[in-house]
Design an enzyme around this catalytic site. Structure first.
Site, PDB file in Angstrom:
ATOM      1  N   GLY A  44      50.521  38.404  30.752  1.00 43.71           N
ATOM      2  CA  GLY A  44      50.255  38.040  31.930  1.00 43.71           C
ATOM      3  C   GLY A  44      50.463  36.692  32.722  1.00 43.71           C
ATOM      4  CG  LEU A  47      46.208  30.749  38.039  1.00 42.40           C
ATOM      5  CD1 LEU A  47      44.616  29.846  38.806  1.00 42.40           C
ATOM      6  CD2 LEU A  47      46.853  28.935  37.942  1.00 42.40           C
ATOM      7  CB  SER A 288      37.772  31.522  51.073  1.00 41.55           C
ATOM      8  OG  SER A 288      37.472  30.359  50.294  1.00 41.55           O
ATOM      9  NE  ARG A 334      32.406  33.378  45.362  1.00 42.00           N
ATOM     10  CZ  ARG A 334      33.991  33.769  44.287  1.00 42.00           C
ATOM     11  NH1 ARG A 334      33.950  34.208  43.231  1.00 42.00           N
ATOM     12  NH2 ARG A 334      34.516  31.934  45.413  1.00 42.00           N
ATOM     13  CG  HIS A 405      35.868  39.072  44.204  1.00 46.73           C
ATOM     14  ND1 HIS A 405      37.266  38.452  44.645  1.00 46.73           N
ATOM     15  CD2 HIS A 405      35.619  37.092  43.670  1.00 46.73           C
ATOM     16  CE1 HIS A 405      37.519  37.003  44.385  1.00 46.73           C
ATOM     17  NE2 HIS A 405      37.112  36.722  43.815  1.00 46.73           N
ATOM     18  CD  GLU A 429      38.642  38.433  36.685  1.00 41.07           C
ATOM     19  OE1 GLU A 429      38.167  39.130  36.678  1.00 41.07           O
ATOM     20  OE2 GLU A 429      39.392  38.016  37.122  1.00 41.07           O
ATOM     21  CG  LEU A 445      41.458  29.207  41.218  1.00 38.62           C
ATOM     22  CD1 LEU A 445      42.153  28.670  42.204  1.00 38.62           C
ATOM     23  CD2 LEU A 445      42.392  30.568  40.565  1.00 38.62           C
TER      24      LEU A 445
END
Length: 643
Positions: A44, A47, A288, A334, A405, A429, A445
């Site tokens: 992978g 980031l 976003s 969220r 998400h 993740e 991030l």
């Protein structure tokens, strides 16, 4: 009955604020000359993967990276929009490392490991310095200082951003660092490879088997450690904000080789996505969370409302988040925003042709700030929305609704980011470690870059030095590699040989419907039992009736998808099983049987203040649910409130 294992997170002793610094000092080091003698595989290149590979190569390790895309820069991290958190306190509004730690623990509904979250908050400031030095074009104030904006779950502005394309800019920074090392010959970059097996030798992860998705060729790669940086498993639901190629297969292969899978039911349903518009969609598009800074969420008070939004007067609108949560308003976390949007739709107050949406309205912000200011903040997001919906959000409210998400669950790792398979690490993740039951916006991030740039360089070195692997070299001629390659080929050959009557997507969509209906925003014991039964039936049908066209050689996207959907059909069942056994509500896991009088999540701390870590016992056999007890020595376990 099988004995339940109590897992040790290997959290260092001492004061919370001093744990990481003291641990770094106590860890064993690999001297510069010896680093060249170690091989590291990084699967992978988002980031977490790109930052880890670049940093480890700069330290001197021999690194190989693998990605399924044609370039590392196409990793799904590029799709992140809103920003990255750090407690720099540039706005001078009361932020601190402790407040970032507290907000993240609270946002995760007290289901994350304190020490990991504090470390994340601690190193976050370094991320901003690192990325700014790389040339990441963060938004700046007129005087040149970096700009901050607000995000859900916090009452301070701590989110650094680059318009609505922060993930892209951060990834380009990490990609540049990675490609510098590739150019120097220090990193070997393998593109268009999918990891199809983890290779274990003498109980340690020593390599991987990959399949070249262009040629169909299988390859063996050996190393002293394997880092899985492969993202989450949100595409189990079929419709999600994830790229179509995003999958959980690498982590799932590790699970089947002994790496425990933690909290699989913790799924983030993002409240701000473009609603589904038909039955033939393959993915959903994220808007976003930063839009909730200036956009106001509302629905008509009258469930029979038929007028256009701009024709509905102010007194006939229900700004339900502002009304219900006056302290946070539209900037609630969220999971809270998503649940409330669903509640409005369930009450019949949804908007648009499907009635499964709510409004996100920028009229007040445009009037207050001016259209040019709003364009400067969100222009690319508004343009994307208009291209998809053919509606101009500068003139009419956006229509939004929750969608799958991010996944907070993942491979269980200890404080050093190592899974229960020695030598196999999971970053970003792909692991479970930092977000508990709900991730705050702009923390994904942050975690990926923290793990890659500032954590794994220390903890990997400690593992390599402690295990004495410098005298225990293994190459790909070991019989374990041949066995793993044989198993991999047999799996793909089996998929091709079924030659049934249903397409791969048919099964994936069936699974997605079951997952959304029963393992989505609201869950019940009855629904979860139904889900497990239905998923088992879909999986049995898949292995009898799936039709994979084409051959094993060359490009075969259907074969790729079949391999991943086969994993999703197992992973989906584990998610439902985990949700069924966790008899409480917390964060994104909302059991209807466990809610307060005000319809908020109701935790059961005396029974479930722990991590569930599932252990594979064999195909079609019940996995074992082990636990890691969570201890809260610095934060009181209180009912989460954003009012």
């Amino acid at each position: 009955m099988t004995d339940i294992k109590k897992l040790d997170g290997k959290v260092p002793k001492g004061k919370l604020q001093e744990k990481w610094d003291q641990h770094r000092f106590n860890m064993k080091l690999v001297n510069p000359a010896n680093k060249r003698k170690y091989k590291v595989i990084v699967v992978g290149t988002g980031l977490a993967g790109a930052s880890a590979a670049a940093t480890l190569s700069e330290l001197g390790y021999e690194v190989s990276t693998f990605c399924i895309q044609d370039s590392p820069r196409r990793a799904h991290s590029i799709a992140a929009q809103g920003g990255v958190n750090a407690a720099k306190n540039y706005p001078n509004d009361g932020d601190s490392i402790w407040r970032l730690f507290y907000d993240t623990i609270k946002g995760g509904d007290y289901r994350a490991r304190e020490a990991n979250v504090y470390r994340l908050a601690q190193v976050a400031n370094n991320i901003i310095d690192q990325c700014a030095a790389q040339g990441v074009p963060f938004a700046r104030e007129y005087g040149g200082t970096l700009s901050n904006r607000s995000f859900g779950g916090a009452q301070v502005s701590r989110t650094f951003y680059a318009r609505g394309q922060t993930g892209q800019q951060l990834l380009l920074g990490a990609y540049s660092a990675l490609m510098k090392e590739v150019g120097k010959g220090k990193v070997k970059s393998y593109t268009r490879r999918e990891m199809v097996e983890l290779v274990i030798v003498n109980g340690k992860a020593r390599g991987i088997i990959t399949r070249n998705v262009i040629t169909g060729e299988y390859e063996k790669f050996s190393a002293d450690a394997v880092l899985l940086c492969t993202g989450g498993y949100g595409n189990t639901y079929f419709l999600s904000s994830n790229a179509m190629a995003s999958n959980g297969s690498a982590a799932w292969k590790a699970y089947k080789k002994g790496a425990m899978f933690a909290n699989p039911c913790y799924t983030q349903i993002h409240p701000t996505c473009i609603p589904q518009h038909g039955d033939f969609q393959s993915k959903l598009t994220l808007m976003s969370e930063s839009l909730r800074n200036d956009g106001r969420v509302w629905v008509p008070k009258d469930k029979n409302e038929t007028r256009k939004p701009n024709d509905i007067p102010e007194e006939e609108r229900d700004y339900y988040l502002e009304e219900k949560y006056p302290s946070f308003g539209n900037l609630v976390p969220r999971d809270v925003a998503a649940r409330n949007a669903k509640q409005q739709a369930d009450m019949g107050k949804g908007v648009g042709s499907t009635k499964v949406a709510v409004y996100l309205d920028f009229a007040d912000a445009i009037k207050r700030e001016g259209i040019d200011t709003i364009k400067a903040r969100y222009g690319n997001l508004f343009d994307m929305y208009e291209r998809i919906t053919d509606e101009n959000p500068y003139e009419v409210p956006m229509r939004i609704f929750p969608a799958v998400h991010y996944t907070m669950g993942g491979l269980w790792v200890d404080y050093n980011l190592m899974t229960t398979v020695p030598g196999c690490f999971a970053l970003g993740e792909a692991n479970f470690s930092d977000h508990g039951a709900n991730r705050l916006g702009a923390s994904a991030l942050m975690q990926g870059l923290a793990d890659g740039y500032f954590v794994i360089p220390y903890t990997l070195g400690n593992y390599l030095a402690s295990e004495g692997l410098i005298n225990e070299k293994v190459d790909d001629s070991a019989p374990e590699f041949d066995e793993a390659m044989k198993i991999s080929k047999e799996r793909f050959d089996k998929l091709l040989a079924i030659n049934g009557t249903k397409s791969v997507d048919t099964f994936h969509k069936e699974l997605g419907v079951v997952m959304w209906d029963h393992v989505g925003m609201a869950r019940t014991a009855e629904g979860l039992k139904t889900a497990i039964s239905k998923i088992q039936a879909i999986r049995a049908d898949f292995w009898k009736n799936v039709k994979v066209t084409g051959s094993a050689d060359g490009i075969n996207i259907e074969l790729e998808k079949a391999n991943r959907v086969a994993d999703f059909l197992e992973l989906g069942e584990l998610m439902a099983r985990d949700a069924l056994t966790r008899e409480e509500s917390c964060g994104g896991h909302f059991r209807e049987e466990y809610q307060t009088d005000e319809n908020e999540a109701k935790r059961v701390d005396d029974k479930y203040c722990h991590v569930a870590a599932w252990e594979f016992t064999g195909d079609d056999k019940e996995p074992i649910r082990n636990i890691e007890e969570l201890e809260f020595e610095n934060v009181a376990l209180t009912q989460r409130s954003y009012k």
